[in-house]
Scaffold this active site. Structure first.
Site, PDB file in Angstrom:
ATOM      1  N   ASP A  34      -5.476  -3.724  -2.720  1.00  0.00           N
ATOM      2  CA  ASP A  34      -4.504  -3.385  -1.677  1.00  0.00           C
ATOM      3  C   ASP A  34      -3.877  -4.623  -1.027  1.00  0.00           C
ATOM      4  OD1 ASP A  34      -3.309  -2.410   0.778  1.00  0.00           O
ATOM      5  OD2 ASP A  34      -4.558  -0.627   0.588  1.00  0.00           O
TER       6      ASP A  34
ATOM      7  N   SER B 215       0.826  -1.195   0.000  1.00  0.00           N
ATOM      8  CA  SER B 215       0.000   0.000   0.000  1.00  0.00           C
ATOM      9  C   SER B 215       0.870   1.259   0.000  1.00  0.00           C
ATOM     10  CB  SER B 215      -0.960  -0.044   1.198  1.00  0.00           C
ATOM     11  OG  SER B 215      -2.020   0.865   1.031  1.00  0.00           O
TER      12      SER B 215
END
Length: 317
Positions: free
Chosen positions: A169, A51
């Protein structure tokens, strides 16, 4: 670089992986810790990020030992509006409420090459295959799409199609991707983890509001995932978790406190690197006094001190 400053990490077996976790605006704390590592002359042999940690990690991999000005440049331009980009019409018909255009512009300012293979330090961006739920470690091909995939918060930013997979993610499956570093051949790990989910759990009843209960559940979920993965990797190789010293965390999309997070984390990490002994043996080396719930219960039943090598009082803030 400080004289003798590398002593804390000097005995770690190589290759050493720098692992950078997720956290939205809390990635500013990663920047502070990374600056402390750079002050101490530490350059990793491998960088693995999830991320926002993938973005910070890619900058470190692109500018080994000289990432500070690039990190500052990116984070001084961070804001919720710039990062989220325009809202997508028709209730996020592309898979996210917002466009990834803002994040792509920030990546463009980071002085990164076009492909992952061109980075001077080997780098892996971690994402989640939304179809299978498997962890995807990306080390080849287009760099921008890898970072966008790693940071594609489900429902907020659109998933990224890459190599025939639909990716979101990496924090869904690996919020602090130490297992990916181990699978890449790391002989030791230096992990950057931030946010309340990285602290010891305290008994806490949330207010009886839907958002409060959901936020508490998310912290519990991430905390147990992080601790499980750290303990597993630490049983095989030395695993250092650098502290941030931050207790008052902003909301994940509040970038206005970046300077405070950077300053606090940099100072705390400096103290840890100057004062904490780290050895070459497998184990979990972290801020003194840290005891996650799992370590407390295992210590009561099995002596618990073999792998968690923290001791004494909590690191100074």
């Amino acid at each position: 670089m400080r004289a003798g400053a590398t002593s804390c990490l000097a005995h770690l077996p190589r290759p050493t992986a720098l692992v950078v976790g997720g956290g939205g605006c809390l990635g500013a704390a990663h920047v502070g810790v990374g600056l402390a590592l750079e002050d101490h002359g530490f350059v990793p042999d491998l960088v693995v990020g999830t991320s926002v940690g993938a973005l910070n990690g890619a900058i470190v991999a692109a500018h080994p030992g000289q990432a500070a000005p690039w990190l500052r440049h990116v984070w001084t331009h961070m804001s919720r509006r710039r990062l989220a980009g325009p809202r997508v019409p028709w209730r996020g018909s592309g898979g996210g409420l917002f466009s990834s255009a803002g994040l792509a512009r920030l990546i463009d300012r980071a002085g990164l090459p076009a492909t992952l293979e061109e980075l001077p330090v080997p780098f892996r961006a971690v994402a989640t295959d939304v179809a299978t739920g498997s962890e995807v470690s990306m080390g080849q091909g287009d760099l921008v799409s890898a970072l966008l995939a790693s940071a594609a918060v489900p429902g907020v930013l659109p998933p990224v199609e890459r190599d025939g997979r639909l990716l979101v993610d990496g924090g869904v499956i690996a919020y602090v991707p130490v297992l990916a570093a181990l699978s890449c051949g790391a002989a030791s790990v230096v992990a950057l983890s931030s946010g309340p989910e990285s602290w010891p759990l305290r008994p806490e009843l949330p207010r009886r509001r839907a958002t409060s209960v959901a936020a508490r559940a998310e912290i519990l979920l991430l905390h147990h995932q992080i601790e499980r993965d750290l303990q597993q990797v630490a049983s095989a190789i030395p695993t250092v978790v650098l502290p941030t010293g931050i207790e008052d965390w902003p909301q994940p999309w509040d970038f206005s406190q970046a300077d405070r997070l950077i300053r606090t984390a940099r100072g705390t990490a400096h103290h840890f690197l100057d004062e904490t002994p780290v050895g070459p043996e497998p184990g979990l080396y972290r801020a003194p006094g840290f005891r996650p719930a799992e370590a407390l219960s295992s210590a009561a039943s099995a002596g618990g001190e073999r792998r968690d090598r923290s001791a004494g009082s909590e690191a100074t803030r």
